[in-house]
Design a protein around this motif. Structure first.
Motif, PDB file in Angstrom:
ATOM      1  N   LYS A 161      44.595  -0.054 -29.572  1.00 33.13           N
ATOM      2  CA  LYS A 161      45.082   1.155 -30.238  1.00 33.13           C
ATOM      3  C   LYS A 161      44.591   1.112 -31.685  1.00 33.13           C
ATOM      4  O   LYS A 161      44.794   0.115 -32.380  1.00 33.13           O
ATOM      5  N   ASN A 162      43.977   2.181 -32.141  1.00 37.19           N
ATOM      6  CA  ASN A 162      43.516   2.254 -33.520  1.00 37.19           C
ATOM      7  C   ASN A 162      44.345   3.282 -34.284  1.00 37.19           C
ATOM      8  O   ASN A 162      44.950   4.179 -33.676  1.00 37.19           O
ATOM      9  N   VAL A 163      44.357   3.166 -35.619  1.00 37.47           N
ATOM     10  CA  VAL A 163      45.096   4.113 -36.448  1.00 37.47           C
ATOM     11  C   VAL A 163      44.326   4.332 -37.746  1.00 37.47           C
ATOM     12  O   VAL A 163      43.717   3.406 -38.281  1.00 37.47           O
ATOM     13  N   ILE A 164      44.334   5.573 -38.217  1.00 35.66           N
ATOM     14  CA  ILE A 164      43.724   5.919 -39.494  1.00 35.66           C
ATOM     15  C   ILE A 164      44.626   6.938 -40.179  1.00 35.66           C
ATOM     16  O   ILE A 164      45.255   7.773 -39.515  1.00 35.66           O
ATOM     17  N   ALA A 165      44.721   6.855 -41.508  1.00 33.79           N
ATOM     18  CA  ALA A 165      45.507   7.819 -42.273  1.00 33.79           C
ATOM     19  C   ALA A 165      44.624   8.986 -42.689  1.00 33.79           C
ATOM     20  O   ALA A 165      43.440   8.818 -42.997  1.00 33.79           O
ATOM     21  N   SER A 166      45.192  10.182 -42.705  1.00 32.74           N
ATOM     22  CA  SER A 166      44.470  11.343 -43.220  1.00 32.74           C
ATOM     23  C   SER A 166      44.196  11.127 -44.705  1.00 32.74           C
ATOM     24  O   SER A 166      44.904  10.372 -45.383  1.00 32.74           O
ATOM     25  N   PRO A 167      43.162  11.758 -45.240  1.00 35.02           N
ATOM     26  CA  PRO A 167      42.816  11.546 -46.652  1.00 35.02           C
ATOM     27  C   PRO A 167      43.959  11.827 -47.627  1.00 35.02           C
ATOM     28  O   PRO A 167      44.043  11.186 -48.682  1.00 35.02           O
ATOM     29  N   ASP A 168      44.860  12.758 -47.276  1.00 34.03           N
ATOM     30  CA  ASP A 168      45.982  13.055 -48.170  1.00 34.03           C
ATOM     31  C   ASP A 168      47.193  12.175 -47.910  1.00 34.03           C
ATOM     32  O   ASP A 168      48.226  12.290 -48.601  1.00 34.03           O
ATOM     33  N   GLY A 169      47.096  11.271 -46.921  1.00 36.03           N
ATOM     34  CA  GLY A 169      48.167  10.329 -46.656  1.00 36.03           C
ATOM     35  C   GLY A 169      49.399  10.902 -45.997  1.00 36.03           C
ATOM     36  O   GLY A 169      50.433  10.230 -45.912  1.00 36.03           O
ATOM     37  N   THR A 170      49.318  12.110 -45.453  1.00 39.85           N
ATOM     38  CA  THR A 170      50.501  12.723 -44.838  1.00 39.85           C
ATOM     39  C   THR A 170      50.589  12.487 -43.335  1.00 39.85           C
ATOM     40  O   THR A 170      51.662  12.605 -42.752  1.00 39.85           O
ATOM     41  N   LYS A 171      49.456  12.174 -42.711  1.00 37.39           N
ATOM     42  CA  LYS A 171      49.430  12.038 -41.263  1.00 37.39           C
ATOM     43  C   LYS A 171      48.680  10.772 -40.857  1.00 37.39           C
ATOM     44  O   LYS A 171      47.832  10.252 -41.594  1.00 37.39           O
ATOM     45  N   ALA A 216      53.005  -0.175 -29.578  1.00 41.24           N
ATOM     46  CA  ALA A 216      53.755   0.592 -30.576  1.00 41.24           C
ATOM     47  C   ALA A 216      53.003   0.616 -31.895  1.00 41.24           C
ATOM     48  O   ALA A 216      52.242  -0.305 -32.225  1.00 41.24           O
ATOM     49  N   LEU A 217      53.246   1.671 -32.656  1.00 38.24           N
ATOM     50  CA  LEU A 217      52.812   1.722 -34.049  1.00 38.24           C
ATOM     51  C   LEU A 217      53.951   1.156 -34.884  1.00 38.24           C
ATOM     52  O   LEU A 217      55.093   1.630 -34.793  1.00 38.24           O
ATOM     53  N   VAL A 218      53.661   0.130 -35.682  1.00 40.95           N
ATOM     54  CA  VAL A 218      54.697  -0.522 -36.481  1.00 40.95           C
ATOM     55  C   VAL A 218      54.330  -0.444 -37.955  1.00 40.95           C
ATOM     56  O   VAL A 218      53.193  -0.143 -38.319  1.00 40.95           O
ATOM     57  N   ARG A 219      55.322  -0.765 -38.806  1.00 42.31           N
ATOM     58  CA  ARG A 219      55.138  -0.632 -40.246  1.00 42.31           C
ATOM     59  C   ARG A 219      55.811  -1.806 -40.957  1.00 42.31           C
ATOM     60  O   ARG A 219      56.889  -2.256 -40.573  1.00 42.31           O
ATOM     61  N   VAL A 220      55.137  -2.286 -42.028  1.00 42.70           N
ATOM     62  CA  VAL A 220      55.725  -3.305 -42.891  1.00 42.70           C
ATOM     63  C   VAL A 220      55.472  -2.903 -44.341  1.00 42.70           C
ATOM     64  O   VAL A 220      54.488  -2.226 -44.643  1.00 42.70           O
ATOM     65  N   PHE A 241      48.302 -13.404 -42.803  1.00 43.76           N
ATOM     66  CA  PHE A 241      48.937 -12.306 -43.530  1.00 43.76           C
ATOM     67  C   PHE A 241      50.169 -11.780 -42.804  1.00 43.76           C
ATOM     68  O   PHE A 241      51.204 -11.514 -43.412  1.00 43.76           O
ATOM     69  N   LEU A 242      50.071 -11.620 -41.494  1.00 47.24           N
ATOM     70  CA  LEU A 242      51.167 -11.079 -40.695  1.00 47.24           C
ATOM     71  C   LEU A 242      51.037 -11.636 -39.281  1.00 47.24           C
ATOM     72  O   LEU A 242      49.962 -11.567 -38.687  1.00 47.24           O
ATOM     73  N   LYS A 243      52.110 -12.206 -38.742  1.00 50.71           N
ATOM     74  CA  LYS A 243      52.037 -12.852 -37.438  1.00 50.71           C
ATOM     75  C   LYS A 243      53.080 -12.280 -36.483  1.00 50.71           C
ATOM     76  O   LYS A 243      53.846 -11.382 -36.835  1.00 50.71           O
ATOM     77  N   ASP A 244      53.085 -12.814 -35.267  1.00 49.56           N
ATOM     78  CA  ASP A 244      54.039 -12.425 -34.218  1.00 49.56           C
ATOM     79  C   ASP A 244      53.950 -10.933 -33.899  1.00 49.56           C
ATOM     80  O   ASP A 244      54.966 -10.267 -33.682  1.00 49.56           O
ATOM     81  N   LEU A 245      52.735 -10.419 -33.873  1.00 47.59           N
ATOM     82  CA  LEU A 245      52.495  -9.042 -33.464  1.00 47.59           C
ATOM     83  C   LEU A 245      52.233  -8.996 -31.961  1.00 47.59           C
ATOM     84  O   LEU A 245      52.346 -10.011 -31.272  1.00 47.59           O
ATOM     85  N   TYR A 246      51.895  -7.824 -31.431  1.00 46.84           N
ATOM     86  CA  TYR A 246      51.663  -7.672 -29.992  1.00 46.84           C
ATOM     87  C   TYR A 246      50.291  -7.049 -29.780  1.00 46.84           C
ATOM     88  O   TYR A 246      50.129  -5.843 -29.819  1.00 46.84           O
ATOM     89  N   SER A 247      49.273  -7.893 -29.622  1.00 43.76           N
ATOM     90  CA  SER A 247      47.896  -7.440 -29.474  1.00 43.76           C
ATOM     91  C   SER A 247      47.554  -6.370 -30.509  1.00 43.76           C
ATOM     92  O   SER A 247      47.211  -5.233 -30.174  1.00 43.76           O
ATOM     93  N   PRO A 248      47.615  -6.727 -31.803  1.00 44.41           N
ATOM     94  CA  PRO A 248      47.340  -5.755 -32.866  1.00 44.41           C
ATOM     95  C   PRO A 248      45.870  -5.369 -32.905  1.00 44.41           C
ATOM     96  O   PRO A 248      44.999  -6.144 -32.522  1.00 44.41           O
ATOM     97  N   PHE A 249      45.593  -4.201 -33.415  1.00 43.96           N
ATOM     98  CA  PHE A 249      44.215  -3.716 -33.508  1.00 43.96           C
ATOM     99  C   PHE A 249      44.054  -2.927 -34.811  1.00 43.96           C
ATOM    100  O   PHE A 249      43.765  -3.496 -35.849  1.00 43.96           O
ATOM    101  N   GLY A 250      44.275  -1.622 -34.803  1.00 40.27           N
ATOM    102  CA  GLY A 250      44.049  -0.816 -35.983  1.00 40.27           C
ATOM    103  C   GLY A 250      45.081  -1.032 -37.074  1.00 40.27           C
ATOM    104  O   GLY A 250      46.226  -1.408 -36.819  1.00 40.27           O
ATOM    105  N   MET A 251      44.669  -0.775 -38.337  1.00 42.87           N
ATOM    106  CA  MET A 251      45.534  -0.918 -39.507  1.00 42.87           C
ATOM    107  C   MET A 251      45.257   0.234 -40.466  1.00 42.87           C
ATOM    108  O   MET A 251      44.132   0.694 -40.581  1.00 42.87           O
ATOM    109  N   ALA A 252      46.312   0.671 -41.171  1.00 43.99           N
ATOM    110  CA  ALA A 252      46.163   1.741 -42.164  1.00 43.99           C
ATOM    111  C   ALA A 252      47.210   1.548 -43.249  1.00 43.99           C
ATOM    112  O   ALA A 252      48.374   1.263 -42.953  1.00 43.99           O
TER     113      ALA A 252
END
Length: 448
Positions: free
Chosen positions: A214-224, A181-185, A157-168
């Motif tokens: 590193k993990n990441v989660i979005a707030s239920p309202d999607g703002t944070k 780093a936190l990255v976005r596509v 699905f997505l390659k050439d990342l740097y030790s990826p872990f969490g997704m949101a």
């Protein structure tokens, strides 16, 4: 900050004896006095520290799953492979259309390597714990096109990342927590691969990287977004400068791009989830090592905004860690005790609230926790998935084994659970980075 001389002694012993002889010498210096269950629940038993000259090293050697073998599900549950033949699958994210994203990842390469005892020992014992797997640095997409409970479509699905872990996923943006780093596509529903170059949203502390995930989660309202960053040491032995921004959960405001520490003093937070009844953010945290097999319990806790949870100066509230000097009595005085202990050295990682699942009723009111397994305890602890019952938004009682059998009769690791998530049908998915699989747990009568 000084924290004793174990690393120096270990390095010296390795030089004098050689890595193999040193490993045999230090493997079992002490044994637990308490059953691991004593370190579970809302009020765990906390004995006096029992530091030893050399740390207890008791890591399960890797065996892998024999053909057709699988974990053992608790009565009322059934388990089957959702996908096998992956490469060190670590974390999960289920997309709204049911596609399952799996981060295939391991710690960054040698330029970003820890000097801590735990990682040093793992490097010496390559056959243990699944250490030494080169990080694939990619995300795999799995899709069950015919609804039989087995992924029959698999793409990079997505390659050439740097030790990826969490997704949101937030709207049309997929966020990935790399080790640095936190990255976005951009993401469009149904697509099976992304060729866009990830855009850096914000840099994250890395460097020596004792805890790289590193993990990441979005707030239920999607703002944070909430992002976990583990410590750069066991108890600060790499110095305070190496701990800036670490041992914390950060909050990122998507609209303003503001980043702030939301909670601190959390040695190595990993799993994140919002409790359905109260809306509170919960996390799973790996506590410190090398003060005995009976200390310190890993835990899950509701995360209080602005709270300090003790690391490195104290644990479970005001229990001072005498290895840390100089101390900070002002911080210890306001250290918040966590809500629920999960047992000592269990390496509890992924969490998933089960409300809304299609599992039997006994399993639908609490929290699943993946326990990757101990390295600093004799006898071993973890190496299973447990269920923590909740009542009115709070954990109650003792954890219940949901998925076991990851250790064979010789205590070799057939697999090690890492991430957990509910799929779109309400079944539980579990990543297994030693077994290179994603397992799917349903009710025993369920056919898919």
């Amino acid at each position: 900050m000084r924290t004793g001389t174990k690393i120096g002694l270990g390095a010296l012993a390795a030089v004098l004896l050689g890595a193999a002889a040193f490993t045999r010498f230090i493997v079992y210096p002490e044994h637990a006095s308490l059953d691991v269950a004593a370190g579970t629940g809302a009020n765990p038993t906390l004995p006096a520290p029992n530091p030893t000259l050399m740390p207890t090293v008791n890591i399960a050697r890797v065996a892998g799953w024999a053909q057709g073998a699988k974990p053992v599900a608790a009565p009322g549950l059934s388990v089957a492979a959702f996908a096998q033949g992956l490469t060190h699958p670590r974390w999960l994210h289920v997309l709204p259309n049911g596609d399952v994203l799996v981060a295939e990842s391991n710690k960054p390469p040698s330029g970003d390597k820890s000097t801590g005892v735990a990682d040093w020992v793992a490097d010496q014992v390559k056959g243990m714990a699944g250490a030494g797997v080169t990080t694939p640095n990619r995300i795999i997409l799995l899709r069950d096109t015919d609804g039989d409970g087995v992924a029959d479509l698999r793409t990079v699905f997505l390659k050439d990342l740097y030790s990826p872990f969490g997704m949101a996923l937030v709207g049309g943006d997929l966020y990935v927590a790399n080790a640095n780093a936190l990255v976005r596509v951009p993401y469009r529903e149904g697509q099976t691969e992304i060729s866009a170059t990830p855009e850096t949203v914000v840099d994250l502390p890395s460097g020596i990287n004792h805890h790289w995930t590193k993990n990441v989660i979005a707030s239920p309202d999607g703002t944070k977004l909430f992002v976990t960053v583990g410590s750069n040491s066991n108890v600060g032995e790499n110095g305070l400068d190496a701990e800036k921004g670490r041992a914390a959960i950060w909050e990122y405001d998507i609209a303003t791009k503001a980043m702030r520490e939301y909670a601190t003093g959390l040695r190595n937070p990993n799993g994140l989830g919002f409790e359905p009844r109260t809306g509170a953010l919960w996390t799973a945290v790996n506590e410190r090592d090398e003060i005995g097999s009976d200390l310190v319990p890993d835990y899950v806790t509701a995360v209080k905004e602005g709270a300090f949870y003790g690391w490195p100066y104290s644990y479970y509230g005001s229990h001072v860690d005498a290895r840390v000097s100089p101390q900070r009595p002002d911080l210890v005085a306001r250290a918040v005790a966590p809500d629920y202990a999960l047992g000592t050295h269990t390496a509890s990682l992924g969490i998933a609230f089960s409300q809304g699942s299609t599992l039997p009723p006994a399993w639908t009111g609490g929290l699943f926790v993946a326990q990757h397994g101990s390295w600093n305890r004799r006898p071993k602890s973890g190496y299973k998935v447990v269920y923590v019952p909740f009542t009115e938004g709070r954990p109650t009682g003792k954890p219940v084994d949901a998925l076991t059998g990851f250790l064979d009769a010789d205590e070799k690791a057939q697999g090690r659970p890492v991430g957990v998530a509910l799929d779109r049908s309400g079944a539980l998915l579990v990543t297994d980075d030693v077994g290179d699989a994603v397992w799917r747990v349903t009710g025993a009568a369920a056919s898919q």
